[in-house]
Design a protein around this motif. Structure first.
Motif, PDB file in Angstrom:
ATOM      1  N   ILE A   1       9.214 -37.254 -49.821  1.00 40.53           N
ATOM      2  CA  ILE A   1       8.596 -37.500 -48.672  1.00 40.53           C
ATOM      3  C   ILE A   1       7.061 -37.405 -48.854  1.00 40.53           C
ATOM      4  CG2 ILE A   1       7.946 -35.759 -46.745  1.00 40.53           C
ATOM      5  CD1 ILE A   1      10.963 -35.052 -46.665  1.00 40.53           C
ATOM      6  N   ILE A   2       6.749 -36.506 -49.664  1.00 45.59           N
ATOM      7  CA  ILE A   2       5.258 -36.743 -50.227  1.00 45.59           C
ATOM      8  C   ILE A   2       4.723 -38.038 -50.514  1.00 45.59           C
ATOM      9  CG2 ILE A   2       3.631 -35.568 -51.877  1.00 45.59           C
ATOM     10  CD1 ILE A   2       5.364 -32.921 -51.848  1.00 45.59           C
ATOM     11  N   ALA A   3       5.759 -38.673 -51.537  1.00 48.31           N
ATOM     12  CA  ALA A   3       5.321 -40.028 -51.775  1.00 48.31           C
ATOM     13  C   ALA A   3       5.073 -40.799 -50.680  1.00 48.31           C
ATOM     14  CB  ALA A   3       6.195 -40.538 -52.790  1.00 48.31           C
ATOM     15  N   LEU A   4       5.989 -40.596 -49.649  1.00 45.70           N
ATOM     16  CA  LEU A   4       5.941 -41.578 -48.655  1.00 45.70           C
ATOM     17  C   LEU A   4       4.629 -41.306 -47.669  1.00 45.70           C
ATOM     18  CD1 LEU A   4       7.046 -43.492 -46.381  1.00 45.70           C
ATOM     19  CD2 LEU A   4       8.330 -41.541 -45.436  1.00 45.70           C
ATOM     20  N   LEU A   5       4.224 -40.162 -47.508  1.00 49.82           N
ATOM     21  CA  LEU A   5       2.934 -39.474 -46.779  1.00 49.82           C
ATOM     22  C   LEU A   5       1.747 -40.239 -47.609  1.00 49.82           C
ATOM     23  CD1 LEU A   5       3.989 -36.002 -45.830  1.00 49.82           C
ATOM     24  CD2 LEU A   5       3.684 -38.154 -44.252  1.00 49.82           C
ATOM     25  N   ALA A   6       1.873 -40.198 -48.988  1.00 47.21           N
ATOM     26  CA  ALA A   6       0.795 -40.698 -49.940  1.00 47.21           C
ATOM     27  C   ALA A   6       0.539 -42.099 -49.827  1.00 47.21           C
ATOM     28  CB  ALA A   6       1.333 -40.250 -51.296  1.00 47.21           C
ATOM     29  N   MET A   7       1.834 -42.776 -49.683  1.00 46.96           N
ATOM     30  CA  MET A   7       1.559 -44.310 -49.446  1.00 46.96           C
ATOM     31  C   MET A   7       0.944 -44.631 -48.031  1.00 46.96           C
ATOM     32  SD  MET A   7       4.993 -46.028 -51.339  1.00 46.96           S
ATOM     33  CE  MET A   7       6.196 -44.797 -50.711  1.00 46.96           C
ATOM     34  N   LEU A   8       1.378 -43.997 -47.073  1.00 48.33           N
ATOM     35  CA  LEU A   8       1.092 -44.180 -45.602  1.00 48.33           C
ATOM     36  C   LEU A   8      -0.464 -44.021 -45.619  1.00 48.33           C
ATOM     37  CD1 LEU A   8       3.748 -42.671 -43.591  1.00 48.33           C
ATOM     38  CD2 LEU A   8       3.350 -45.215 -43.695  1.00 48.33           C
ATOM     39  N   THR A   9      -1.036 -42.822 -46.362  1.00 43.38           N
ATOM     40  CA  THR A   9      -2.429 -42.583 -46.332  1.00 43.38           C
ATOM     41  C   THR A   9      -3.141 -43.592 -47.009  1.00 43.38           C
ATOM     42  OG1 THR A   9      -1.810 -40.198 -46.659  1.00 43.38           O
ATOM     43  CG2 THR A   9      -4.011 -40.780 -46.860  1.00 43.38           C
ATOM     44  N   LEU A  10      -2.769 -44.106 -48.068  1.00 44.48           N
ATOM     45  CA  LEU A  10      -3.351 -45.117 -48.833  1.00 44.48           C
ATOM     46  C   LEU A  10      -3.235 -46.564 -47.928  1.00 44.48           C
ATOM     47  CD1 LEU A  10      -1.968 -44.388 -52.258  1.00 44.48           C
ATOM     48  CD2 LEU A  10      -4.477 -44.104 -51.480  1.00 44.48           C
ATOM     49  N   GLY A  11      -2.569 -46.749 -46.931  1.00 42.88           N
ATOM     50  CA  GLY A  11      -2.736 -48.000 -46.072  1.00 42.88           C
ATOM     51  C   GLY A  11      -1.579 -48.586 -46.179  1.00 42.88           C
ATOM     52  N   VAL A  12      -0.513 -48.460 -47.092  1.00 42.57           N
ATOM     53  CA  VAL A  12       0.717 -49.401 -47.255  1.00 42.57           C
ATOM     54  C   VAL A  12       1.457 -49.359 -46.077  1.00 42.57           C
ATOM     55  CG1 VAL A  12       2.694 -49.593 -48.692  1.00 42.57           C
ATOM     56  CG2 VAL A  12       0.811 -48.225 -49.624  1.00 42.57           C
ATOM     57  N   PRO A  13       1.654 -50.640 -45.646  1.00 43.09           N
ATOM     58  CA  PRO A  13       2.529 -50.928 -44.427  1.00 43.09           C
ATOM     59  C   PRO A  13       3.663 -49.964 -44.408  1.00 43.09           C
ATOM     60  CG  PRO A  13       1.950 -52.810 -45.190  1.00 43.09           C
ATOM     61  CD  PRO A  13       1.517 -51.852 -46.371  1.00 43.09           C
ATOM     62  N   ILE A  14       3.886 -49.399 -43.103  1.00 42.74           N
ATOM     63  CA  ILE A  14       5.000 -48.215 -42.933  1.00 42.74           C
ATOM     64  C   ILE A  14       6.461 -48.824 -43.351  1.00 42.74           C
ATOM     65  CG2 ILE A  14       5.190 -48.967 -40.619  1.00 42.74           C
ATOM     66  CD1 ILE A  14       6.282 -46.197 -40.036  1.00 42.74           C
ATOM     67  N   GLY A  15       6.862 -50.036 -43.067  1.00 44.43           N
ATOM     68  CA  GLY A  15       8.376 -50.628 -43.557  1.00 44.43           C
ATOM     69  C   GLY A  15       8.412 -50.392 -45.111  1.00 44.43           C
ATOM     70  N   ILE A  16       7.167 -51.124 -45.703  1.00 46.13           N
ATOM     71  CA  ILE A  16       7.167 -51.066 -47.134  1.00 46.13           C
ATOM     72  C   ILE A  16       7.141 -49.699 -47.698  1.00 46.13           C
ATOM     73  CG2 ILE A  16       5.880 -51.749 -49.252  1.00 46.13           C
ATOM     74  CD1 ILE A  16       5.102 -54.152 -47.529  1.00 46.13           C
ATOM     75  N   SER A  17       6.447 -48.809 -47.213  1.00 49.06           N
ATOM     76  CA  SER A  17       6.254 -47.509 -47.697  1.00 49.06           C
ATOM     77  C   SER A  17       7.828 -46.701 -47.546  1.00 49.06           C
ATOM     78  CB  SER A  17       5.279 -46.716 -46.912  1.00 49.06           C
ATOM     79  OG  SER A  17       4.276 -47.237 -47.039  1.00 49.06           O
ATOM     80  N   LEU A  18       8.519 -46.764 -46.548  1.00 47.01           N
ATOM     81  CA  LEU A  18       9.793 -46.350 -46.193  1.00 47.01           C
ATOM     82  C   LEU A  18      10.718 -47.015 -47.297  1.00 47.01           C
ATOM     83  CD1 LEU A  18       9.855 -46.474 -42.433  1.00 47.01           C
ATOM     84  CD2 LEU A  18      10.210 -44.232 -43.888  1.00 47.01           C
ATOM     85  N   ALA A  19      10.777 -48.200 -47.512  1.00 44.05           N
ATOM     86  CA  ALA A  19      11.873 -49.010 -48.440  1.00 44.05           C
ATOM     87  C   ALA A  19      11.492 -48.627 -49.857  1.00 44.05           C
ATOM     88  CB  ALA A  19      11.611 -50.615 -48.038  1.00 44.05           C
ATOM     89  N   LEU A  20      10.095 -48.448 -50.041  1.00 44.35           N
ATOM     90  CA  LEU A  20       9.838 -48.103 -51.555  1.00 44.35           C
ATOM     91  C   LEU A  20      10.285 -46.593 -51.954  1.00 44.35           C
ATOM     92  CD1 LEU A  20       6.565 -49.878 -52.108  1.00 44.35           C
ATOM     93  CD2 LEU A  20       8.496 -50.364 -53.240  1.00 44.35           C
ATOM     94  N   ALA A  21      10.186 -45.777 -50.984  1.00 45.02           N
ATOM     95  CA  ALA A  21      10.432 -44.317 -51.258  1.00 45.02           C
ATOM     96  C   ALA A  21      12.039 -44.150 -51.082  1.00 45.02           C
ATOM     97  CB  ALA A  21       9.886 -43.592 -50.039  1.00 45.02           C
ATOM     98  N   GLY A  22      12.692 -45.090 -50.102  1.00 40.71           N
ATOM     99  CA  GLY A  22      13.868 -44.772 -50.098  1.00 40.71           C
ATOM    100  C   GLY A  22      14.778 -45.453 -51.557  1.00 40.71           C
ATOM    101  N   ILE A  23      14.373 -46.965 -51.990  1.00 44.53           N
ATOM    102  CA  ILE A  23      14.887 -47.037 -53.088  1.00 44.53           C
ATOM    103  C   ILE A  23      14.532 -46.450 -54.269  1.00 44.53           C
ATOM    104  CG2 ILE A  23      15.259 -49.368 -54.516  1.00 44.53           C
ATOM    105  CD1 ILE A  23      14.579 -50.936 -51.971  1.00 44.53           C
ATOM    106  N   GLY A  24      13.085 -46.126 -54.404  1.00 44.45           N
ATOM    107  CA  GLY A  24      12.985 -45.025 -55.624  1.00 44.45           C
ATOM    108  C   GLY A  24      13.476 -43.904 -55.665  1.00 44.45           C
ATOM    109  N   GLY A  25      13.656 -43.190 -54.503  1.00 45.69           N
ATOM    110  CA  GLY A  25      14.529 -41.805 -54.461  1.00 45.69           C
ATOM    111  C   GLY A  25      16.036 -42.204 -54.842  1.00 45.69           C
ATOM    112  N   LEU A  26      16.672 -43.158 -54.322  1.00 44.65           N
ATOM    113  CA  LEU A  26      17.953 -43.468 -54.875  1.00 44.65           C
ATOM    114  C   LEU A  26      18.081 -43.748 -56.374  1.00 44.65           C
ATOM    115  CD1 LEU A  26      19.134 -45.536 -51.593  1.00 44.65           C
ATOM    116  CD2 LEU A  26      19.920 -43.413 -52.229  1.00 44.65           C
ATOM    117  N   ALA A  27      17.136 -44.408 -56.760  1.00 44.82           N
ATOM    118  CA  ALA A  27      17.089 -44.851 -58.095  1.00 44.82           C
ATOM    119  C   ALA A  27      17.124 -43.487 -59.013  1.00 44.82           C
ATOM    120  CB  ALA A  27      16.089 -45.616 -58.581  1.00 44.82           C
TER     121      ALA A  27
END
Length: 433
Positions: free
Chosen positions: A11-37
């Motif tokens: 969740i913290i990583a997702l918030l950080a990506m959103l703060t840095l301006g990463v598009p929300i869909g990509i942020s959610l996917a990266l956080a989800g896949i990274g966490g599952l990995a």
């Protein structure tokens, strides 16, 4: 590292990506896949992502979104953008604060075809703000009324936010639409009461306009009757069971084509533009939905939602206190996240807790969207405020935010009513079930 800690880091990583301006869909996917990995393995995460995306993409209910979006864009092409405000202005503009009341009515009417808060405030604001300023309305008050009224587009059916919630929470979109009717209309009523009270004590905020003869009022009403019939037929047919949500959206598209032909707007340029905008918006939202489902899957695997549910139970707090705490967290996050990001981030975490507390998922969807709407107008983000300021460029942001304050008060009273009396949301679905 415990699974719950991995979930918190995600969740913290997702918030950080959103703060840095990463598009929300990509942020959610990266956080989800990274966490599952991390939780499973890189190979398992990729395989799980493929399965989840395929299951979501092949859902029959997903067709509701592009169809309702196409219906809205076809109505725009037919010239139905400012009609609702014009009608309301002719009927109540001669009263104190009348154009403010008309702007709320116009936002409610336009919201019934747009399904979007930002589209509602941009379209109705471009028509209403110049009229209100010509009539001598205080600029901050006029802009604040329009910014607040625009939030109606996110709740009144066919709401895009409710469609997205229904998909990611696996709830009936039809029931969500039915449940949103009374909260949406009562929200508009609360705003109108706020305008009436303010203009009663400070008449200079919204002086009356010239009275329009009844002949002109009826002419304006006849000019919007075709759009009203379209909305009543589509949404009413959905509510009484004539159509499923997907069927209602399909019927709405066919009727919108007929509306374009009736209004003389059925041409290659207008129809092509409607399709192009629909495809662009749909692609963006689909990407966000895929990312949200992946992130929700990750949160589910970590057990973070179960841990938070158990924590709430251990506190022995009443359900109402727990929901108020959720509302405060949502309002805080809404200070720097846009509405859709807020919904997609919090639904996987808060929905299981609300259900554990005995609340209906349908009620929670309305509560979440209603709370999300407040984020459209409260500082520092307040996207609706920036949209309306782009229309009235000479109006300072500070003046608009000050003009928003009475409507925020109305918002908090309305949200308190929905929390204290869930029957306001759940009565109509029970009656029409």
């Amino acid at each position: 590292m415990t699974p719950e800690l991995v979930g918190l880091i995600g969740i913290i990583a997702l918030l950080a990506m959103l703060t840095l301006g990463v598009p929300i869909g990509i942020s959610l996917a990266l956080a989800g896949i990274g966490g599952l990995a991390v939780m499973l393995s890189p190979e398992a995460a990729v395989a799980k992502a493929g399965v989840v995306i395929f299951e979501v993409a092949t859902k029959y209910e997903l067709g509701v979104l592009p169809l309702f979006l196409l219906m809205a864009h076809l109505c725009f092409a037919a010239g139905a953008s400012r009609d609702f405000f014009d009608v309301a202005a002719r009927f109540v503009g001669h009263r104190r604060g009348g154009l403010g009341l008309a702007s709320i009515a116009g936002c409610a009417g336009f919201g019934s075809i747009s399904g979007s808060s930002l589209a509602t405030v941009a379209t109705v604001g471009s028509a209403a703000l110049p009229e209100m300023r010509r009539a001598g309305y205080q600029p901050g008050f006029a802009a604040g009324a329009l910014a607040a009224g625009g939030t109606l587009g996110a709740l009144i059916p066919p709401s895009g936010a409710l469609i997205v919630f229904g998909i990611i929470a696996e709830q009936s979109i039809g029931k969500l639409f039915i449940a949103a009717v009374i909260p949406g209309l009562s929200q508009a009523l609360f705003y109108m009461v706020a305008i009436a009270i303010m203009c009663w004590f400070k008449p200079e905020l919204g002086p009356p306009s010239e009275r329009v003869p009844w002949r002109e009022r009826m002419r304006a009403l006849l000019g919007v009757i075709d759009v009203l019939l379209l909305v009543v037929f589509v949404i009413g047919g959905l509510m009484i069971g004539w159509f499923t949500p997907t069927e209602a959206a399909s019927v709405g598209v066919i009727c919108s084509f007929l509306l374009c032909a009736f209004r003389g707007a059925f041409n290659r340029a207008a129809i092509g533009d409607a399709f192009a905008k629909t495809l662009s918006t749909t692609g963006m939202i689909y990407l966000i939905i895929f990312g949200a489902i992946l992130f929700a899957t990750f949160v589910s695997v970590t057990g973070l939602a179960d841990l938070m549910s158990q924590t709430v139970r251990d506190l022995h707090a009443s359900p109402v206190v727990a929901i108020i705490a959720m509302a405060l967290i949502l309002l805080l996050l809404g200070s720097f996240l846009d509405g859709l990001a807020l919904m997609l981030l919090t639904t996987p975490i808060f929905l299981p807790i609300a259900v554990e507390l005995g609340y209906s998922p349908i009620w929670f969807g309305i509560f979440l969207v209603r709370t999300m709407e407040i984020g459209f107008v409260h500082p520092p983000l307040g996207l609706n405020v920036y949209v309306i300021q782009s229309i009235g460029k000479d109006i300072p942001l500070g003046a608009i935010f000050r003009g928003i304050v009475p409507f925020l008060v109305a918002d908090f009273f309305h949200l308190a009513m929905l929390i204290a009396f869930p029957i306001v949301t759940l009565w109509l679905p029970k009656v029409l079930a």
